[in-house]
Design a protein around this motif. Structure first.
Motif, PDB file in Angstrom:
ATOM      1  N   LYS A  78      -2.838   5.653   3.175  1.00  0.00           N
ATOM      2  CA  LYS A  78      -1.423   5.382   2.892  1.00  0.00           C
ATOM      3  C   LYS A  78      -1.222   3.914   2.569  1.00  0.00           C
ATOM      4  O   LYS A  78      -0.478   3.561   1.660  1.00  0.00           O
ATOM      5  N   PHE A 138      -2.028   3.014  -0.934  1.00  0.00           N
ATOM      6  CA  PHE A 138      -1.005   3.358  -1.925  1.00  0.00           C
ATOM      7  C   PHE A 138       0.262   2.523  -1.737  1.00  0.00           C
ATOM      8  O   PHE A 138       0.868   2.083  -2.715  1.00  0.00           O
ATOM      9  N   THR A 165      -0.697  14.549   3.885  1.00  0.00           N
ATOM     10  CA  THR A 165      -0.914  13.158   3.476  1.00  0.00           C
ATOM     11  C   THR A 165      -0.828  13.042   1.954  1.00  0.00           C
ATOM     12  O   THR A 165      -0.179  12.141   1.417  1.00  0.00           O
ATOM     13  N   ILE A 212       2.032  10.850  -0.162  1.00  0.00           N
ATOM     14  CA  ILE A 212       1.696   9.844  -1.177  1.00  0.00           C
ATOM     15  C   ILE A 212       2.370  10.208  -2.498  1.00  0.00           C
ATOM     16  O   ILE A 212       3.017   9.385  -3.136  1.00  0.00           O
ATOM     17  N   ILE A 252       5.397   7.827  -1.440  1.00  0.00           N
ATOM     18  CA  ILE A 252       4.805   6.485  -1.515  1.00  0.00           C
ATOM     19  C   ILE A 252       4.606   6.052  -2.964  1.00  0.00           C
ATOM     20  O   ILE A 252       4.997   4.957  -3.350  1.00  0.00           O
ATOM     21  N   SER A 253       4.018   6.922  -3.754  1.00  0.00           N
ATOM     22  CA  SER A 253       3.720   6.553  -5.149  1.00  0.00           C
ATOM     23  C   SER A 253       4.165   7.636  -6.123  1.00  0.00           C
ATOM     24  O   SER A 253       3.346   8.189  -6.863  1.00  0.00           O
TER      25      SER A 253
END
Ligand SMILES: *Cc1c(COP(=O)(O)O)cnc(C)c1O
Length: 223
Positions: free
Chosen positions: A132, A135, A174, A178, A182-183
């Motif tokens: 994580k 990223f 996870t 992401i 996150i991205s």
């Protein structure tokens, strides 16, 4: 066990549409791989550089080779341009070496980031937090010749089905975090490689898009 072709058909018939099969051919010879090839299989997985490059020259060009084993940085050069996907990127340093060697070779290498969730200490890979953080800190932004296509992970090597399922759920969640939070700007980040001979049915139920199956297709390996 049936023939290689029969075994492949059994696995294929259990895979939902859109889930890819990588036939893990490590420790099996070129003739054995060709039997699988002749039955229509085109994606094969290898885990040792030396063994892979030897086989590569003796098998058809339309095979899509996945590298799935621990890869030493000094051996990256030997496989770049030959592999369709490196599934086992387990450190940032390895990623940057693959990027640099790919740039030099004038190719783009597709790869998966390997997550370590299994409760065995010997397995390679990023922890969930490390991945994580990778990223969150946008450490992929300077890559020029690699494309991060998703994540790969293994479940604990245990009989307890619930524990295996939990491991796959962790890998999948996870990946989703992401991708969605996150991205979200990453494109082509859509592969989740999980599931082997003993646990692929569970992996598929938990969101796998790519299973890596060796012994259930080729029989036991002679190490
Ligand atoms: C060997 C290997 C497999 C295949 O294992 P089987 O249990 O024979 O299906 C899958 N993934 C990785 C990373 C491997 O090293």
């Amino acid at each position: 066990m049936g023939t290689i072709a029969e075994n492949i058909n059994i696995v294929r018939s259990g895979l939902p549409q859109g889930v890819e099969l990588c036939a893990v051919s490590k420790f099996h010879d070129v003739d054995t791989i060709r039997q699988a090839y002749d039955s229509g299989q085109r994606c094969f997985g290898e885990s040792r550089v030396q063994e892979f490059v030897k086989k590569f020259d003796h098998l058809p060009d339309d095979i899509s080779w996945h590298f799935i084993g621990h890869l030493q940085t000094n051996k990256v050069k030997q496989i770049v341009g030959k592999v369709a996907l490196i599934e086992s990127v387990d450190t940032e340093r390895l990623l940057y070496v693959i990027d640099e060697e790919s740039r030099k070779a004038g190719v783009v290498t597709r790869l998966l980031m390997q997550l370590h969730v299994a409760r065995e200490e010997t397995k390679f890979g990023f922890s969930i937090d490390e991945l994580k953080e990778f990223f969150i800190n946008r450490k992929y932004e300077n890559l020029v010749a690699t494309h991060i296509c998703g994540v790969m992970g293994m479940a604990s090597n245990v009989d307890d089905e619930e524990r295996i399922r939990e491991d796959f759920r962790l890998i999948y969640s996870t990946y989703r975090e992401i991708k969605e939070h996150i991205s979200p700007e990453l494109c082509g980040f859509d592969m989740v490689s999980m599931g082997m001979s003993g646990d692929w049915r569970i992996a598929v139920e938990e969101g796998s898009t790519l299973v890596r199956i060796g012994s259930a297709i080729f029989g036991p390996r002679q190490y």
